[in-house]
Scaffold this active site. Structure first.
Site, mmCIF file in Angstrom:
data_model
loop_
_atom_site.group_PDB
_atom_site.id
_atom_site.type_symbol
_atom_site.label_atom_id
_atom_site.label_comp_id
_atom_site.label_asym_id
_atom_site.label_seq_id
_atom_site.Cartn_x
_atom_site.Cartn_y
_atom_site.Cartn_z
ATOM 1 C CE1 TYR A 23 -3.487 -2.681 0.092
ATOM 2 C CE2 TYR A 23 -2.399 -3.445 2.094
ATOM 3 C CZ TYR A 23 -3.307 -3.645 1.069
ATOM 4 O OH TYR A 23 -4.042 -4.808 1.005
ATOM 5 C CG ASN A 74 -10.285 0.153 0.578
ATOM 6 O OD1 ASN A 74 -10.641 -1.020 0.674
ATOM 7 N ND2 ASN A 74 -9.031 0.505 0.330
ATOM 8 C CG ASP A 87 -27.955 -7.194 2.727
ATOM 9 O OD1 ASP A 87 -27.945 -7.374 1.493
ATOM 10 O OD2 ASP A 87 -28.143 -8.104 3.546
ATOM 11 C CG HIS A 100 -10.236 -2.176 -3.647
ATOM 12 N ND1 HIS A 100 -10.507 -2.688 -2.402
ATOM 13 C CD2 HIS A 100 -11.334 -2.412 -4.397
ATOM 14 C CE1 HIS A 100 -11.712 -3.223 -2.400
ATOM 15 N NE2 HIS A 100 -12.247 -3.065 -3.597
ATOM 16 C CB SER A 102 -3.535 -3.263 -4.006
ATOM 17 O OG SER A 102 -4.634 -3.977 -3.449
ATOM 18 N NE ARG A 111 -5.384 -9.813 -1.181
ATOM 19 C CZ ARG A 111 -5.333 -9.544 0.132
ATOM 20 N NH1 ARG A 111 -6.199 -8.725 0.681
ATOM 21 N NH2 ARG A 111 -4.395 -10.074 0.900
HETATM 22 C C1 DHK Z 1 -7.099 -3.167 1.184
HETATM 23 C C2 DHK Z 1 -7.048 -4.235 2.020
HETATM 24 O O1 DHK Z 1 -6.818 -4.100 3.316
HETATM 25 C C3 DHK Z 1 -7.171 -5.602 1.501
HETATM 26 O O2 DHK Z 1 -7.802 -6.445 2.406
HETATM 27 C C4 DHK Z 1 -7.885 -5.630 0.199
HETATM 28 C C5 DHK Z 1 -7.489 -3.250 -0.232
HETATM 29 C C6 DHK Z 1 -7.345 -4.610 -0.782
HETATM 30 C C7 DHK Z 1 -6.807 -2.175 -1.035
HETATM 31 O O3 DHK Z 1 -6.139 -2.451 -2.027
HETATM 32 O O4 DHK Z 1 -6.953 -0.999 -0.662
HETATM 33 O O5 DHK Z 1 -7.809 -6.921 -0.341
#
Ligand code: DHK
Length: 145
Positions: A23, A74, A87, A100, A102, A111
């Site tokens: 990230y 996210n 829901d 997201h 990533s 994922r």
């Molecule tokens: C962030 C997370 O914490 C993961 O659990 C997801 C997502 C992806 C992201 O890419 O921001 O799978």
């Protein structure tokens, strides 16, 4: 001024500290500050929140029905499992952007299935924190339309 809830799920508070580097190196606080600056430029009132708890996220999505014009979410790891979040999102009337950091489709197969996508107007993934700012731009345009 249009009001946007930007809801972040479990472990998002660890962005920049995550040793895998998935990230990036920017802290969650810095990402939040840059989103707030961008929202101000776009004329949006931004409420940027993070929780590690599914029920809290559901409560915030329900709150958005009364207090927000759009949601950016996210849901992090809850994206792939949470029918309660789906829901709650389905009960929201305005635009919903799933974001997201990533590119989730480039990663593990678990994922690749998002419940959030079933309620989302659009999805942005793989562009890091820039994607968050693009999500805000998208919301501003969708609310103008
Ligand atoms: C962030 C997370 O914490 C993961 O659990 C997801 C997502 C992806 C992201 O890419 O921001 O799978």
């Amino acid at each position: 001024m249009p009001r946007v809830f930007f809801l972040n799920g479990p472990n998002a508070n660890l962005y920049g500290l995550d040793k895998s580097g998935t990230y990036g190196s920017e802290s969650f606080a810095s990402i939040q500050a840059r989103c707030e600056g961008h929202a101000t430029q776009l004329g949006l009132s931004l409420d940027f929140r993070q929780s590690n708890h599914e029920g809290v996220l559901v409560d915030w999505i329900q709150e958005a029905r009364l207090d927000a014009d759009a949601i950016i979410i996210n849901a992090a790891g809850l994206t792939y499992s949470s029918i309660p979040i789906l829901d709650a999102l389905l009960a929201f009337d305005g635009p919903i952007i799933e974001a997201h950091m990533s590119n989730i489709w480039k990663r593990e197969s678990f994922r690749h299935h998002s419940y959030v996508s079933k309620a989302a107007t659009g999805v942005i993934a793989g562009l890091g924190a820039m994607g968050y700012r693009l999500a805000l731009t998208a919301v501003a345009e969708l609310l103008e339309a």
